[in-house]
Design an enzyme around this catalytic site. Structure first.
Site, PDB file in Angstrom:
ATOM      1  N   CYS A  69      -6.092   0.693  -3.101  1.00  0.00           N
ATOM      2  CA  CYS A  69      -6.525   1.361  -4.325  1.00  0.00           C
ATOM      3  C   CYS A  69      -5.502   1.091  -5.427  1.00  0.00           C
ATOM      4  CB  CYS A  69      -6.683   2.842  -3.978  1.00  0.00           C
ATOM      5  SG  CYS A  69      -7.027   3.931  -5.312  1.00  0.00           S
TER       6      CYS A  69
ATOM      7  N   GLU B 209      -1.930   1.406  -4.428  1.00  0.00           N
ATOM      8  CA  GLU B 209      -0.642   1.502  -3.768  1.00  0.00           C
ATOM      9  C   GLU B 209       0.149   0.222  -3.970  1.00  0.00           C
ATOM     10  OE1 GLU B 209      -3.830   2.397  -2.595  1.00  0.00           O
ATOM     11  OE2 GLU B 209      -3.494   3.024  -0.539  1.00  0.00           O
TER      12      GLU B 209
END
Lengths: 311, 791
Positions: B435, B437
């Site tokens: 996502c 990270e």
């Protein structure tokens, strides 16, 4: 020092170079019939009412120590008796939904600077800065001057939108602290100017010329709010351009087509708006209106809403 | 771009994906199971390695029309493959609802159900990760999970994911090079030395995997050759022969050309996914490791710019070939079949200098042209190093409104990975993962998003003595009746106690998962991690050079801040409400308490750059981070992140009314974004507030959604304005932003006429999905996100 600030708009891309924080000062001597910010007219903080948010709970009526507020007979609105009201705004504090609120507030230079400094990285990244707007900046010339001086000490680029109405001494308090400024040219004919704004343009035009002489290196950008049926005649448009040619510091002439985005605020303030029926000019119509400037060989570019049309 | 000849091929490839409904694909599971049966008695590592090798040598190798880049993890386009060693149980439990569920349904044919029941289930019963988890989950964690406080199943129902293998190693060295590395280590081992047997055994597993990759390439090569012989169209015939040549070479040997490099990378990608079906296997900085091949081809005149773009576009469509196949709860938390294959461009090189090159632009161009939901395209923008020309192209892509790219500040990303313990030199190589990270290719072991915890419930429990309104159970700490909190500090203590209680239960679960994952090896991914071959130690056991603890994601950031602010302002500062009145109103979900609801909603809100609220955000999230960092697992300290994926919607369904004025069961705020409709001062005020969250310390990543102010989306000077806005955002230390520019009318119409909006891409939260494939609740949440226009 304290001033009356209507509101502060952040990262505006349309009010000068880069992203800018626009500080709207409250109070204006002019009453332009098409004005999109009628809430800037009065110099003092001003009561207003948004009926759509009102829950008719009556808290405001109870909070009022002057019996100036009442619920209308059919129960569908709050009525304010302007005679009785002393503008203490206790009703606004009592209102849960902010249906009753206040346009403008008193702020010190330090308080405004604190807001301005929140945006300093935007100025750095965009070559932006602040723009003072109104209302009319000259009406609060001392406050504006202090604020601009403080910005310059903080190395923040300064600009202002000036109506240029008032004593020239006031102009002198402001322009030395400006990196550039805009002036509004509403109409070139003094009589017409009185009809549409309530005041003559003689002082305004004289101030602009004189500022151009005394501060030739501070760029001035002329703006014309183009209002159908008011100032969009060939005669007025060419006269405006000719005037600008005489101003030594003029760097551009920009036309801003009239819009109706301010209409709702007339309702909140409970005042009438005579331009409700006027249809804004389309992009093509605007271009058509200023075509008369072709061939005038102006020493500065002509723009429509930021877009360069000539040069 | 429509006039480019290759776009016809791209359109056809794309249409085939769009026209295909996701379907369960049991082929991998069946071969895997047979591989385990055949190798029963071997060690877990060898069993896994052998079963993978068997998958590679027996799976179907389909090449679809028009493809230039080939390969598929399973047997079907948009197939959902199953890794029963991780979990078969959820499939078994949801057998009859998988095709009907609201989030991410899959066609599940009767014959596939039968194979699943007859072949897969009997072997795996009692052996899968999920079953062990359900037996071993700590009691405190279990209650929190059951009451919607924690979403902690992600790592226990599927493979590790959330990693970036070193694709460059496969491309550059080939399988041969990796085998040579294995041989080097084998030379040093002696089976009579204690510990060496285990190492030799593990290296044997790695050899199976390496050879599996080789066989996969060879089999695609053979299939392409076979098809070429039958092909009538001379152009396609030539293409198939070329595919055969490319796959005959890679991944076995080092790539020599751009085409070979892409194909080699992609075969490794599908192999990692076959090993453990999971989201977030991230190909990373393609513009860096593919560039030498591109440059050499262009300079040698072997490849034109358009041919390079076409290959990249074909790869982009390929990334949409797989669909994540996950249980209904996980699907709710990350809806839209998201594979989270994050690719990135921009940033800096190994010396910290500008790394933007021609391929960086071509990657942006590929997303402009292909406009699919995968790959997740991220930009690492380095404020100091990257040129304005690059940022301009990024902005132009943003203004197209596909939701791409996810914009990341490169410097903030470097700070995050350094805070995880990575030295500066390696921090330059970080890439966005999943996502939003971050990870270092081939170097870090880290579950970046191990579990989510519900901050909305921390607020609820503080108001309700630890009791869940939805379930009536005492899931939280017993902090007492809020009416007894005489001071704001006492109230604040109760909220903090509840947060600590949640995090303690989460950390307890993590210990179990880490222990279970040691039996859940991933030798295919481990082939390219520095340290795994050298130490003969799997990724899951801490083989990589940087072994990092797990990520703990907060959901409901704005709900927490706004609720505390409302209580402080209304009950303790202005005293316009008593705690009793507030508690009663919240108990009743504000029904019959319109005045209190209005007061709560009109209290100061996060997202308006108000100093008091900003300071509260700073204090709370440093406090939370301090507490998270007191926990470690065997790999290192735990640390925080703020990335909801789409979990803010299901988490919201667990939470009753809150003092912020949010009604019961509504979605929580997403990421570090304000609550819906509460940010009224425009985009600069939002990021002013957001910059008060300690981004560097929330080192797993922070996510910000903004709907784009129309003044920055189109019109004179909009490109420059948005560029300046993004630079400012980086200068303020914010890590990530993504823009939504699709208008509300269009979204509403897409709900009524989904057939007309099949290709409408929408940024959900850190990823992009087809809007019409999202559940109704998620759709509604997206529609109601406020449009940022300064009043």
């Amino acid at each position: 020092m304290e001033g009356t600030v209507l509101r502060i708009e952040r990262i505006s891309p349309d009010d000068g170079n880069g992203l800018r924080t626009v500080i709207f000062l409250k109070g204006c001597p002019l009453r332009c019939a098409w004005c999109s910010t009628p809430e800037s007219h009065e110099s003092e903080p001003e009561w207003y009412y948004m009926q759509s948010k009102c829950r008719y709970c009556g808290y405001c009526v109870k909070a009022c120590g002057q019996n100036a507020l009442s619920v209308s007979e059919d129960g569908s609105a709050i009525i304010r008796n302007k005679e009785k009201c002393i503008n203490c705004f206790r009703c606004a504090d009592a209102c849960i939904t902010k249906a009753i609120d206040v346009f403008g507030k008193k702020m010190t230079v330090d308080e405004v600077m604190k807001e301005i400094n929140k945006d300093r990285l935007f100025y750095f990244c965009s070559n932006g800065g602040i723009t003072l707007s109104g209302g009319d900046v000259l009406l609060q010339a001392d406050f504006a001057g202090e604020l601009l001086k403080e910005c310059r000490e903080n190395v923040i680029n300064t600009s202002a939108e000036l109506d240029m109405f008032g004593d020239y001494e006031k102009v002198k308090k402001i322009i030395p602290f400006l990196n550039s400024y805009f002036v509004d040219l509403k109409h070139m004919d003094p009589e017409e100017h009185i009809i549409w704004t309530g005041l003559s343009n003689r002082t305004i035009l004289a101030n602009i010329i004189r500022a151009g002489e005394e501060y030739p290196n501070t760029p001035m950008n002329a703006r014309v709010p183009l209002i159908p049926g008011v100032n969009d005649s060939k005669k007025n448009i060419t006269a405006t351009a000719e005037f600008c040619r005489k101003v030594k510091s003029c760097r551009s002439l920009e036309f801003l087509p009239y819009h109706r985005l301010g209409t709702a605020k007339y309702k909140y303030l409970g005042i009438g708006y005579q331009f409700e029926h006027v249809k804004p000019l389309s992009e093509e119509e605007t271009e058509e209106r200023i075509r008369c400037l072709n061939g005038m060989d102006l020493p500065f570019p002509v723009k429509i809403s930021g877009k360069v049309i000539q040069k | 771009m429509a006039d480019k000849a290759y776009m016809k091929r791209v359109s056809r490839l794309k249409k085939r994906v769009l026209d295909t409904t996701p379907e369960v694909d049991m082929e991998d599971a069946v071969i895997l199971t047979k591989g385990y049966i055949e190798s029963d008695g071997e060690t877990p590592a060898v069993q896994k390695g052998y079963a993978f090798w068997k998958q590679c040598t027996e799976k179907s190798v389909t090449i679809w029309p028009d493809e230039l880049i080939v390969g598929c993890s399973g047997s079907k386009q948009r197939g959902g493959i199953c890794s029963p060693d991780n979990s078969w149980l959820w499939v078994y439990n949801e057998l009859d609802t998988i095709d009907k569920r609201p989030s991410d349904p899959f066609i599940f044919k009767d014959e596939d159900k039968k194979i699943f029941n007859d072949v897969v289930v009997p072997y795996w019963k009692g052996r899968s990760m999920q079953e062990k988890w359900l037996k071993q989950i700590p009691e405190e964690t279990k209650i929190l999970k059951e009451c919607g406080v924690l979403y902690i199943d992600r790592k226990n129902v599927r493979g590790p994911g959330e990693l970036t293998a070193d694709y460059e190693r496969v491309v550059k060295e080939g399988v041969e090079g990796i085998e040579a590395r294995i041989a080097e280590v084998e030379k040093t081992l002696d089976v009579t030395v204690p510990g060496d047997f285990e190492k030799m055994d593990y290296l044997r597993a790695l050899r199976y995997c390496a050879d599996g990759l080789r066989q996969l390439g060879k089999r695609y090569s053979a299939e392409a050759k076979r098809m070429a012989e039958e092909e009538q169209d001379p152009q396609r015939k030539a293409e198939l022969l070329k595919i055969s040549e490319v796959c005959g070479r890679v991944p076995e040997k080092p790539a020599r050309t751009f085409w070979e490099a892409i194909q080699s990378m992609y075969i490794y990608q599908i192999a990692i996914f076959m090993e453990h079906q999971s989201a977030s296997y991230n190909p990373g900085a393609l513009d860096q490791y593919l560039y030498p091949y591109y440059k050499a081809d262009i300079e040698a005149g072997r490849l034109t710019e358009d041919e390079a773009q076409e290959l990249l576009d074909c790869l982009w469509v390929k990334f949409s070939n797989q669909c994540i196949f996950q249980d209904q709860d996980t699907a709710k938390f990350s809806a839209g079949y998201p594979m989270f294959q994050n690719v990135c461009c921009g940033g800096v090189d190994q010396n910290g200098k500008d790394a933007v090159n021609d391929l960086s632009y071509k990657m942006l161009q590929a997303t402009m042209e292909v406009q699919m939901y995968q790959p997740s395209l991220s930009v690492k923008y380095n404020l100091i190093q990257n040129p304005d020309k690059f940022l301009k192209k990024v902005v132009e892509l943003m203004q197209m409104g596909t939701g791409f790219p996810a914009f990341h500040s490169d410097i903030a990303g470097q700070m995050m990975v350094m805070n995880k313990g990575v030295p500066l030199k390696d921090s330059y190589k970080w890439n966005p993962c999943g996502c939003v990270e971050n990870t270092i290719p081939g170097k870090t072991r880290n579950y970046t998003s191990y579990a989510d915890y519900n901050l909305g419930l921390a607020v609820e429990f503080a108001m309700n003595d630890g009791k869940s309104r939805k379930y009536g159970r005492y899931a939280g700490a017993r902090t007492g009746d809020p009416r007894n909190f005489k001071t704001f500090d006492q109230y604040m203590d109760a909220v903090k106690t509840q947060i600590r209680h949640e995090l303690h239960g989460l950390a307890a679960g993590d210990q179990v998962t880490v222990h279970l994952q040691e039996e859940q090896l991933c030798p295919v991914a481990s082939l390219t991690f520095d340290g795994c071959i050298e130490k003969a130690l799997d990724y899951s056991c801490g083989g990589p050079v940087y072994s990092i603890g797990d990520g703990v994601d907060a959901i409901g950031v704005a709900d927490l801040i706004n609720s505390i602010q409302a209580v402080k302002e209304l009950v303790y500062d202005k005293k316009v409400l008593t705690m009793d009145e507030l508690a009663k109103a919240i108990d009743a979900d504000f029904r019959g308490y319109d005045d209190i609801l209005a007061l709560c909603q009109n209290a100061k809100k996060y997202g308006n750059d108000d100093e008091e609220v900003n300071d509260l955000a700073t204090d709370m999230f440093n406090y939370i981070e301090d507490y998270i960092e007191t926990f470690s697992n065997r790999f290192g300290k735990l640390s925080g992140g703020i990335l909801p994926v789409s979990g803010n919607t299901p988490f919201g369904m667990e939470v009753g009314a809150l003092p912020s004025g949010r009604r019961a069961w509504m979605p929580l705020a997403d990421g570090v974004s304000p609550n819906v409709g509460t940010d009224t001062n425009g985009m600069s005020a939002v990021i002013g507030s957001v910059s008060h969250i300690p981004h560097g310390r929330n080192d797993q990543g922070t996510l910000l959604n903004l709907k784009l102010d129309p003044a920055f989306a189109r019109g004179e000077g909009a490109v420059e304005s948005l560029m300046a806005f993004l630079k400012s955002l980086c200068a303020m230390g914010i890590y990530h932003v993504q823009f939504n520019v699709v208008d509300e009318e269009e979204l509403k119409d897409a709900q009524i006429h989904p057939e007309d909006h099949k290709d409408l891409l929408i940024r959900v939260a850190g990823y992009t999905a087809f809007f019409v494939e999202l559940s109704r609740e998620t759709q509604n949440d997206i529609i109601s996100r406020t449009t940022q226009v300064a009043i």
